[in-house]
Design an enzyme around this catalytic site. Structure first.
Site, PDB file in Angstrom:
ATOM      1  N   LYS A 232       0.804  -1.229   0.000  1.00 59.12           N
ATOM      2  CA  LYS A 232       0.000   0.000   0.000  1.00 59.12           C
ATOM      3  C   LYS A 232       0.836   1.278   0.000  1.00 59.12           C
ATOM      4  O   LYS A 232       0.401   2.304  -0.508  1.00 59.12           O
ATOM      5  CB  LYS A 232      -0.948   0.005   1.210  1.00 59.12           C
ATOM      6  CG  LYS A 232      -2.095  -0.979   1.074  1.00 59.12           C
ATOM      7  CD  LYS A 232      -3.064  -0.856   2.248  1.00 59.12           C
ATOM      8  CE  LYS A 232      -4.075  -1.974   2.222  1.00 59.12           C
ATOM      9  NZ  LYS A 232      -5.023  -1.929   3.329  1.00 59.12           N
ATOM     10  N   ASN A 253      -4.823   2.073  -1.551  1.00 61.60           N
ATOM     11  CA  ASN A 253      -5.344   0.702  -1.647  1.00 61.60           C
ATOM     12  C   ASN A 253      -6.187   0.517  -2.907  1.00 61.60           C
ATOM     13  O   ASN A 253      -6.738  -0.555  -3.123  1.00 61.60           O
ATOM     14  CB  ASN A 253      -6.170   0.332  -0.404  1.00 61.60           C
ATOM     15  CG  ASN A 253      -7.539   0.964  -0.416  1.00 61.60           C
ATOM     16  OD1 ASN A 253      -7.707   2.092  -0.880  1.00 61.60           O
ATOM     17  ND2 ASN A 253      -8.531   0.251   0.082  1.00 61.60           N
ATOM     18  N   ASP A 268      -9.761   2.704   2.415  1.00 64.32           N
ATOM     19  CA  ASP A 268      -9.804   2.066   3.748  1.00 64.32           C
ATOM     20  C   ASP A 268     -10.426   3.021   4.758  1.00 64.32           C
ATOM     21  O   ASP A 268     -11.201   2.612   5.619  1.00 64.32           O
ATOM     22  CB  ASP A 268      -8.381   1.706   4.216  1.00 64.32           C
ATOM     23  CG  ASP A 268      -7.905   0.388   3.601  1.00 64.32           C
ATOM     24  OD1 ASP A 268      -8.755  -0.450   3.262  1.00 64.32           O
ATOM     25  OD2 ASP A 268      -6.673   0.215   3.453  1.00 64.32           O
ATOM     26  N   ALA A 292      -0.818   0.897  15.333  1.00 62.21           N
ATOM     27  CA  ALA A 292      -0.292   2.129  14.735  1.00 62.21           C
ATOM     28  C   ALA A 292       0.270   1.837  13.343  1.00 62.21           C
ATOM     29  O   ALA A 292       1.195   2.481  12.876  1.00 62.21           O
ATOM     30  CB  ALA A 292       0.807   2.708  15.640  1.00 62.21           C
ATOM     31  N   TYR A 377     -11.312  -9.467   9.899  1.00 57.91           N
ATOM     32  CA  TYR A 377     -12.589  -9.953   9.369  1.00 57.91           C
ATOM     33  C   TYR A 377     -12.621 -11.482   9.233  1.00 57.91           C
ATOM     34  O   TYR A 377     -13.633 -12.053   8.852  1.00 57.91           O
ATOM     35  CB  TYR A 377     -12.934  -9.285   8.046  1.00 57.91           C
ATOM     36  CG  TYR A 377     -11.858  -9.372   6.998  1.00 57.91           C
ATOM     37  CD1 TYR A 377     -11.711 -10.498   6.213  1.00 57.91           C
ATOM     38  CD2 TYR A 377     -10.986  -8.313   6.805  1.00 57.91           C
ATOM     39  CE1 TYR A 377     -10.720 -10.585   5.263  1.00 57.91           C
ATOM     40  CE2 TYR A 377      -9.985  -8.378   5.856  1.00 57.91           C
ATOM     41  CZ  TYR A 377      -9.866  -9.522   5.082  1.00 57.91           C
ATOM     42  OH  TYR A 377      -8.872  -9.597   4.147  1.00 57.91           O
ATOM     43  N   GLY A 398     -15.377  -6.729  11.215  1.00 58.49           N
ATOM     44  CA  GLY A 398     -14.336  -6.309  10.268  1.00 58.49           C
ATOM     45  C   GLY A 398     -14.808  -6.344   8.824  1.00 58.49           C
ATOM     46  O   GLY A 398     -14.388  -5.533   8.001  1.00 58.49           O
TER      47      GLY A 398
HETATM   48  P1  NAP Z   1       0.559  -3.206   9.854  1.00 59.77           P
HETATM   49  O1  NAP Z   1       0.798  -1.955   9.112  1.00 59.77           O
HETATM   50  O2  NAP Z   1       1.556  -4.306   9.783  1.00 59.77           O
HETATM   51  O3  NAP Z   1       0.358  -2.812  11.404  1.00 59.77           O
HETATM   52  C1  NAP Z   1       0.105  -3.768  12.380  1.00 59.77           C
HETATM   53  C2  NAP Z   1      -0.145  -3.104  13.727  1.00 59.77           C
HETATM   54  O4  NAP Z   1      -0.542  -4.117  14.629  1.00 59.77           O
HETATM   55  C3  NAP Z   1       1.112  -2.454  14.338  1.00 59.77           C
HETATM   56  O5  NAP Z   1       0.732  -1.336  15.081  1.00 59.77           O
HETATM   57  C4  NAP Z   1       1.664  -3.554  15.257  1.00 59.77           C
HETATM   58  O6  NAP Z   1       2.338  -3.068  16.372  1.00 59.77           O
HETATM   59  C5  NAP Z   1       0.366  -4.175  15.747  1.00 59.77           C
HETATM   60  N1  NAP Z   1       0.556  -5.583  16.082  1.00 59.77           N
HETATM   61  C6  NAP Z   1       0.919  -6.592  15.257  1.00 59.77           C
HETATM   62  N2  NAP Z   1       0.954  -7.748  15.923  1.00 59.77           N
HETATM   63  C7  NAP Z   1       0.626  -7.469  17.216  1.00 59.77           C
HETATM   64  C8  NAP Z   1       0.513  -8.246  18.398  1.00 59.77           C
HETATM   65  N3  NAP Z   1       0.725  -9.554  18.378  1.00 59.77           N
HETATM   66  N4  NAP Z   1       0.161  -7.628  19.542  1.00 59.77           N
HETATM   67  C9  NAP Z   1      -0.073  -6.301  19.578  1.00 59.77           C
HETATM   68  N5  NAP Z   1       0.039  -5.504  18.491  1.00 59.77           N
HETATM   69  C10 NAP Z   1       0.379  -6.079  17.324  1.00 59.77           C
HETATM   70  O7  NAP Z   1      -0.823  -3.892   9.436  1.00 59.77           O
HETATM   71  P2  NAP Z   1      -2.149  -3.139   8.919  1.00 59.77           P
HETATM   72  O8  NAP Z   1      -2.079  -2.974   7.445  1.00 59.77           O
HETATM   73  O9  NAP Z   1      -2.383  -1.954   9.761  1.00 59.77           O
HETATM   74  O10 NAP Z   1      -3.253  -4.258   9.178  1.00 59.77           O
HETATM   75  C11 NAP Z   1      -3.686  -4.561  10.480  1.00 59.77           C
HETATM   76  C12 NAP Z   1      -4.880  -5.487  10.399  1.00 59.77           C
HETATM   77  O11 NAP Z   1      -5.975  -4.809   9.799  1.00 59.77           O
HETATM   78  C13 NAP Z   1      -4.648  -6.729   9.545  1.00 59.77           C
HETATM   79  O12 NAP Z   1      -5.170  -7.843  10.201  1.00 59.77           O
HETATM   80  C14 NAP Z   1      -5.419  -6.439   8.287  1.00 59.77           C
HETATM   81  O13 NAP Z   1      -5.863  -7.625   7.646  1.00 59.77           O
HETATM   82  C15 NAP Z   1      -6.573  -5.635   8.825  1.00 59.77           C
HETATM   83  N6  NAP Z   1      -7.226  -4.784   7.827  1.00 59.77           N
HETATM   84  C16 NAP Z   1      -8.568  -4.911   7.680  1.00 59.77           C
HETATM   85  C17 NAP Z   1      -9.230  -4.113   6.782  1.00 59.77           C
HETATM   86  C18 NAP Z   1     -10.716  -4.272   6.614  1.00 59.77           C
HETATM   87  O14 NAP Z   1     -11.237  -3.771   5.614  1.00 59.77           O
HETATM   88  N7  NAP Z   1     -11.400  -4.886   7.551  1.00 59.77           N
HETATM   89  C19 NAP Z   1      -8.524  -3.160   6.023  1.00 59.77           C
HETATM   90  C20 NAP Z   1      -7.157  -3.029   6.212  1.00 59.77           C
HETATM   91  C21 NAP Z   1      -6.515  -3.844   7.129  1.00 59.77           C
HETATM   92  P3  NAP Z   1       3.865  -2.571  16.297  1.00 59.77           P
HETATM   93  O15 NAP Z   1       3.819  -1.125  15.885  1.00 59.77           O
HETATM   94  O16 NAP Z   1       4.351  -2.779  17.679  1.00 59.77           O
HETATM   95  O17 NAP Z   1       4.543  -3.453  15.297  1.00 59.77           O
END
Ligand code: NAP
Length: 430
Positions: A232, A253, A268, A292, A377, A398
């Site tokens: 992205k 996205n 998003d 974050a 989701y 989600g």
């Molecule tokens: P990302 O950029 O990799 O960010 C992940 C975030 O989650 C970071 O803040 C990370 O913390 C935290 N994290 C990861 N593993 C963790 C754990 N075990 N315990 C606590 N915190 C944790 O990922 P993203 O793109 O934001 O996506 C996050 C989620 O949103 C994914 O599951 C994705 O599939 C979902 N999503 C859903 C939609 C929807 O339409 N429903 C859209 C977009 C994304 P740190 O900063 O400490 O690494």
């Protein structure tokens, strides 16, 4: 169907498109070193279908090839799903009379055509099988080509012109197999009767081939590219234009191809905000967002636009701090999560809950006044959602965010209002 001309048309098509051609039966025959009749006689049809499915799974992720499949492929949904993941399915339709004329009495006599039934002759078998499968063929097909009265060469030209006329949308990411976007968008195209012009597939794209897929998109009939993890942010440098919201968020996205110029959008944030606003007002609301990363960034952008008071809770405090400074929010680490007790909305924007039955928030901190959105989701009912429901909170799944970001994409790609309910039903089913 046998007699539709699929093998020869596929060969001509591959030649005209200057690409590779695969015939599933031929691959199996080579692998087993036996002809089709011998394979079926020795091991049975179920074995044959299993092997056929294996080959489909192996080759369906490859790009730029023409595959000619046996007609029975359609009887297994996982075959269709794999073939559609990365490609367009074309059904060569012919009347039973024409198919029977072309096949003659070959069924049961030609080693390539063992009988599928106990019917008394080829014609009776063709009529029976066609009746059984016609609906499946038509449901699976992205394009239906009527073959009666046309030469094989004309059919190949017709397929090329149909492909050129049609608009293709793809979702790219790595991994990509489990994306629900193709199902959601294709259901929308079908509902509006535009599935002859639009089709949506997925493609695994690694960092290394990100640039080339976009170059390809510019000169092809790819109308839209949905982008998911991990591209992205990196994808932005390859685009001709980036819409203001996406630029402010720092992530794209959604890409629309306007006559060879690629414009990036971010849906998003609208997806999350639309889903939230179905349940609550956002102005002045205290929102706890856990995470974050990219998803948190897009949601915070939307929340700030709506006048919410946002506090970020994150595992890595430094990541939270960067985001908080950029969007003028509070921030804290996960040890301070008891503070959510006094807030209105809780949003999980981490992947926690996806693989394990785990929640990022202690159940004791949740109460009936909360609105809780989990961006995860799959599974639909995460631990956080289950705990929130038990505490009497209002929940937003989600898939609702996924739905509304998809709805915004659908409208950008097709220029048509999206059939939201049909798209929602597709997500709920999967
Ligand atoms: P990302 O950029 O990799 O960010 C992940 C975030 O989650 C970071 O803040 C990370 O913390 C935290 N994290 C990861 N593993 C963790 C754990 N075990 N315990 C606590 N915190 C944790 O990922 P993203 O793109 O934001 O996506 C996050 C989620 O949103 C994914 O599951 C994705 O599939 C979902 N999503 C859903 C939609 C929807 O339409 N429903 C859209 C977009 C994304 P740190 O900063 O400490 O690494």
């Amino acid at each position: 169907m046998r007699g539709s001309g699929k093998t020869t048309v596929a060969k001509i098509l591959a030649k005209k498109l200057n690409t590779q051609y695969f015939e599933l039966d031929e691959i199996l025959v080579k692998k087993m070193n036996m002809n089709i009749s011998q394979i079926v006689k020795k091991y049975g049809w179920d074995f044959f279908r299993d092997k056929e499915s294996e080959i489909i799974q192996q080759i369906s992720d490859r790009q730029n090839l023409v595959i000619s499949t046996g007609g029975g492929v359609v009887t297994r949904p996982q075959n269709i799903e794999a073939l559609k993941r990365n490609g367009l399915l074309i059904f060569l339709n012919a009347s039973v009379q024409i198919l029977s004329k072309r096949i003659g009495e070959k069924i049961g006599h030609d080693p390539k055509m063992p009988a599928l039934t106990n019917k008394k002759n080829s014609q009776a078998e063709i009529a029976y099988i066609f009746k059984q499968r016609e609906k499946l063929y038509k449901q699976a097909a992205d394009q239906i080509i009527e073959t009666d009265g046309k030469t094989l060469n004309q059919l190949a030209d017709l397929i090329i012109s149909k492909i050129k006329d049609s608009k293709i949308c793809i979702v790219i990411g790595d991994p990509i197999k489990h994306s629900l976007s193709p199902k959601m968008h294709n259901a929308g195209y079908k509902a509006l009767g535009i599935d002859n012009h639009f089709s949506f597939t997925s493609q695994r794209v690694t960092k290394e081939n990100l640039k080339s897929i976009l170059e390809q998109a510019k000169t092809s009939n790819i109308k839209g590219v949905s982008v998911t993890v991990p591209h992205k942010e990196t994808i932005m440098k390859y685009l001709d234009k980036i819409e203001k919201n996406a630029r402010n968020i720092g992530a794209v996205n959604t890409i629309v191809n306007y006559n060879g110029k690629l414009t990036g959008f971010n849906t998003d944030w609208t997806g999350a905000i639309t889903a939230l606003e179905k349940k609550t007002n956002l102005k002045g609301k205290k929102v706890a967002i856990i995470g974050a990363g990219g998803a948190a960034r897009a949601i915070i952008y939307g929340l700030k636009k709506k006048g919410s008071l946002v506090k970020i809770f994150n595992r890595s405090l430094d990541h939270a701090e960067i985001l908080a400074k950029e969007f003028d929010c509070g921030y804290s680490d996960l040890d301070s999560l008891s503070q959510v007790r006094n807030m209105d909305i809780i949003i999980n924007a981490t992947p926690v809950g996806m693989d394990k039955d785990k929640s990022p928030v202690n159940k004791e901190f949740i109460n009936k006044n909360h609105v809780v959105l989990d961006v995860v989701y799959s599974p639909k009912k995460t631990r956080l959602i289950k705990d929130s429901l038990e505490k009497g909170a209002k929940v937003i799944f989600g898939y609702e965010m996924l739905l509304y970001q998809g709805v915004a994409q659908f409208e950008l790609y097709t220029g048509t209002k999206a059939p939201v309910d049909i798209m929602r039903q597709t997500l709920e089913k999967n």
